[in-house]
Write an enzyme that holds these catalytic residues in place. Sequence first.
Site, short mmCIF file in Angstrom:
data_model
loop_
_atom_site.label_atom_id
_atom_site.label_comp_id
_atom_site.label_asym_id
_atom_site.label_seq_id
_atom_site.Cartn_x
_atom_site.Cartn_y
_atom_site.Cartn_z
N LYS A 1 83.09 35.43 75.66
CA LYS A 1 84.29 36.25 75.94
C LYS A 1 84.36 37.44 74.98
O LYS A 1 84.53 38.59 75.39
CB LYS A 1 85.56 35.38 75.80
CG LYS A 1 85.55 34.13 76.67
CD LYS A 1 86.80 33.29 76.52
CE LYS A 1 87.02 32.64 75.17
NZ LYS A 1 86.04 31.57 74.83
N ARG B 1 95.70 29.62 78.03
CA ARG B 1 94.90 28.43 77.72
C ARG B 1 95.54 27.16 78.21
O ARG B 1 94.96 26.09 78.08
CB ARG B 1 94.76 28.35 76.20
CG ARG B 1 93.35 28.56 75.69
CD ARG B 1 93.42 28.47 74.18
NE ARG B 1 92.13 28.29 73.61
CZ ARG B 1 91.38 29.30 73.16
NH1 ARG B 1 91.79 30.54 73.25
NH2 ARG B 1 90.21 29.03 72.61
N ARG C 1 76.84 31.87 64.98
CA ARG C 1 77.65 33.10 65.06
C ARG C 1 78.01 33.64 63.68
O ARG C 1 78.36 32.89 62.77
CB ARG C 1 78.94 32.83 65.84
CG ARG C 1 79.87 34.05 65.82
CD ARG C 1 80.99 33.99 66.83
NE ARG C 1 81.70 32.74 66.84
CZ ARG C 1 82.57 32.40 67.78
NH1 ARG C 1 82.81 33.22 68.77
NH2 ARG C 1 83.17 31.23 67.72
N ARG D 1 83.08 31.68 60.96
CA ARG D 1 84.44 31.19 61.17
C ARG D 1 84.54 29.75 60.68
O ARG D 1 83.60 28.98 60.84
CB ARG D 1 84.79 31.25 62.67
CG ARG D 1 85.33 32.59 63.08
CD ARG D 1 85.45 32.78 64.57
NE ARG D 1 86.06 31.70 65.32
CZ ARG D 1 86.30 31.77 66.63
NH1 ARG D 1 85.98 32.86 67.32
NH2 ARG D 1 86.85 30.76 67.26
N ARG E 1 87.14 21.32 69.95
CA ARG E 1 87.54 22.50 70.74
C ARG E 1 87.11 22.33 72.20
O ARG E 1 87.84 22.70 73.12
CB ARG E 1 86.91 23.77 70.15
CG ARG E 1 87.56 24.19 68.84
CD ARG E 1 86.66 25.09 68.00
NE ARG E 1 86.39 26.38 68.61
CZ ARG E 1 85.43 27.20 68.20
NH1 ARG E 1 84.65 26.87 67.18
NH2 ARG E 1 85.27 28.37 68.78
P1 AP5 Z 1 81.37 34.94 71.60
O1 AP5 Z 1 81.30 36.06 72.58
O2 AP5 Z 1 81.89 35.22 70.24
O3 AP5 Z 1 82.10 33.68 72.26
P2 AP5 Z 1 83.61 33.45 72.71
O4 AP5 Z 1 83.61 33.06 74.17
O5 AP5 Z 1 84.46 34.60 72.32
O6 AP5 Z 1 83.92 32.13 71.89
P3 AP5 Z 1 85.06 31.75 70.84
O7 AP5 Z 1 84.49 30.67 69.97
O8 AP5 Z 1 85.62 32.95 70.17
O9 AP5 Z 1 86.11 31.16 71.83
P4 AP5 Z 1 87.28 30.18 71.53
O10 AP5 Z 1 87.98 30.22 72.82
O11 AP5 Z 1 86.86 28.86 71.04
O12 AP5 Z 1 88.01 30.86 70.27
P5 AP5 Z 1 89.30 31.78 70.12
O13 AP5 Z 1 89.01 32.73 69.04
O14 AP5 Z 1 89.79 32.28 71.44
O15 AP5 Z 1 79.86 34.34 71.49
C1 AP5 Z 1 79.58 33.24 70.63
C2 AP5 Z 1 78.20 33.46 69.98
O16 AP5 Z 1 77.20 33.45 70.99
C3 AP5 Z 1 78.07 34.83 69.27
O17 AP5 Z 1 77.28 34.64 68.13
C4 AP5 Z 1 77.35 35.72 70.29
O18 AP5 Z 1 76.55 36.70 69.66
C5 AP5 Z 1 76.49 34.71 71.05
N1 AP5 Z 1 76.37 35.04 72.47
C6 AP5 Z 1 77.34 35.55 73.30
N2 AP5 Z 1 76.84 35.70 74.56
C7 AP5 Z 1 75.54 35.27 74.51
C8 AP5 Z 1 74.51 35.17 75.51
N3 AP5 Z 1 74.72 35.54 76.78
N4 AP5 Z 1 73.32 34.66 75.13
C9 AP5 Z 1 73.07 34.28 73.82
N5 AP5 Z 1 74.03 34.35 72.83
C10 AP5 Z 1 75.24 34.84 73.19
O19 AP5 Z 1 90.40 30.72 69.63
C11 AP5 Z 1 90.30 30.08 68.38
C12 AP5 Z 1 91.43 29.07 68.22
O20 AP5 Z 1 92.71 29.76 68.22
C13 AP5 Z 1 91.58 28.03 69.32
O21 AP5 Z 1 90.71 26.92 69.10
C14 AP5 Z 1 93.06 27.67 69.23
O22 AP5 Z 1 93.29 26.77 68.15
C15 AP5 Z 1 93.71 28.99 68.87
N6 AP5 Z 1 94.16 29.73 70.08
C16 AP5 Z 1 93.63 30.92 70.53
N7 AP5 Z 1 94.27 31.31 71.66
C17 AP5 Z 1 95.20 30.36 71.93
C18 AP5 Z 1 96.14 30.20 72.98
N8 AP5 Z 1 96.24 31.08 73.99
N9 AP5 Z 1 96.92 29.09 72.95
C19 AP5 Z 1 96.85 28.19 71.95
N10 AP5 Z 1 95.98 28.27 70.92
C20 AP5 Z 1 95.15 29.36 70.92
ZN ZN Z 2 86.06 34.83 70.95
#
Ligand code: AP5
Ligand code: ZN
Length: 217
Positions: free
Chosen positions: A13, A89, A128, A161, A172
């Site tokens: 994402k 979410r 990452r 992170r 997660r």
């Molecule tokens: P990356 O693009 O960074 O992945 P991502 O989908 O953004 O994954 P996240 O871990 O950020 O998602 P998440 O939903 O767990 O975390 P969030 O920050 O939203 O890619 C990951 C890695 O892979 C990178 O190194 C990249 O280079 C590599 N990569 C990407 N694409 C690739 C490909 N095609 N091939 C190879 N490598 C690739 O949330 C964190 C926390 O916040 C949650 O756990 C929760 O506690 C809280 N939170 C956030 N939003 C809410 C909400 N709406 N409600 C309640 N709690 C919330």
């Molecule tokens: Zn992300």
Amino acid sequence: MRMILMGPPGAGKGTQAPKIKEKYCVCHLATGDMLREQVSKKTPLGREAKKIMDAGGLVSDEIMINMIKNQLETNSECSNGFILDGFPRTVTQAQKLDEMLHSKQQNLLHAIELQIPDSLLVARITGRLVHPASGRSYHKIFNPPKQNMTDDVTGEPLIQRSDDNEATLSKRLATYHDQTSPVVGYYQKTGIWKGIDASQEPGQVWRSLLGIFEGGA
Ligand code: AP5
Ligand code: ZN
């Protein structure tokens, strides 16, 4: 462009959303990045959120809905539209988003799910590297920075992170399958949902996204 980008931790994402932002001149609202900003500022919300994030749980719907509402109302970058990354979410968050948009006579154009098996996510998450100030992310193997452990644009240090370890990832993922998969079902019923194979290399994922935006997929 008004859209949601969904998918499990590590689906891509945060990798794809900045490209959409650049192409369509819209805001990229990543709720995880917003929470991490609160954590780094050590605000009361940040202190509470850190415990929840490190345990792989979800911050309360009320807090997250208010955060998005506030951004959509005050962030001038959102005047052309938005990409939501990490929100909604829960089904409650999705319902509230619908209410917010309906009250402004707006609707969502796309709810895109980045689909990828859990087994591929461990390597993505544990490799990452992140530039905290911009949210830019790299990967030790799949997308390494030009200089060891520094951001390509600013030269500042990259970090891992605190929730990017195998133990927290499995929590997660469990939270995703339990609480966020129903959100996918919510949008599948609306006709704006589309799924993309997110196990492909990033350039191919981007082409799949463009195919949807340009009406070909
Ligand atoms: P990356 O693009 O960074 O992945 P991502 O989908 O953004 O994954 P996240 O871990 O950020 O998602 P998440 O939903 O767990 O975390 P969030 O920050 O939203 O890619 C990951 C890695 O892979 C990178 O190194 C990249 O280079 C590599 N990569 C990407 N694409 C690739 C490909 N095609 N091939 C190879 N490598 C690739 O949330 C964190 C926390 O916040 C949650 O756990 C929760 O506690 C809280 N939170 C956030 N939003 C809410 C909400 N709406 N409600 C309640 N709690 C919330
Ligand atoms: Zn992300």
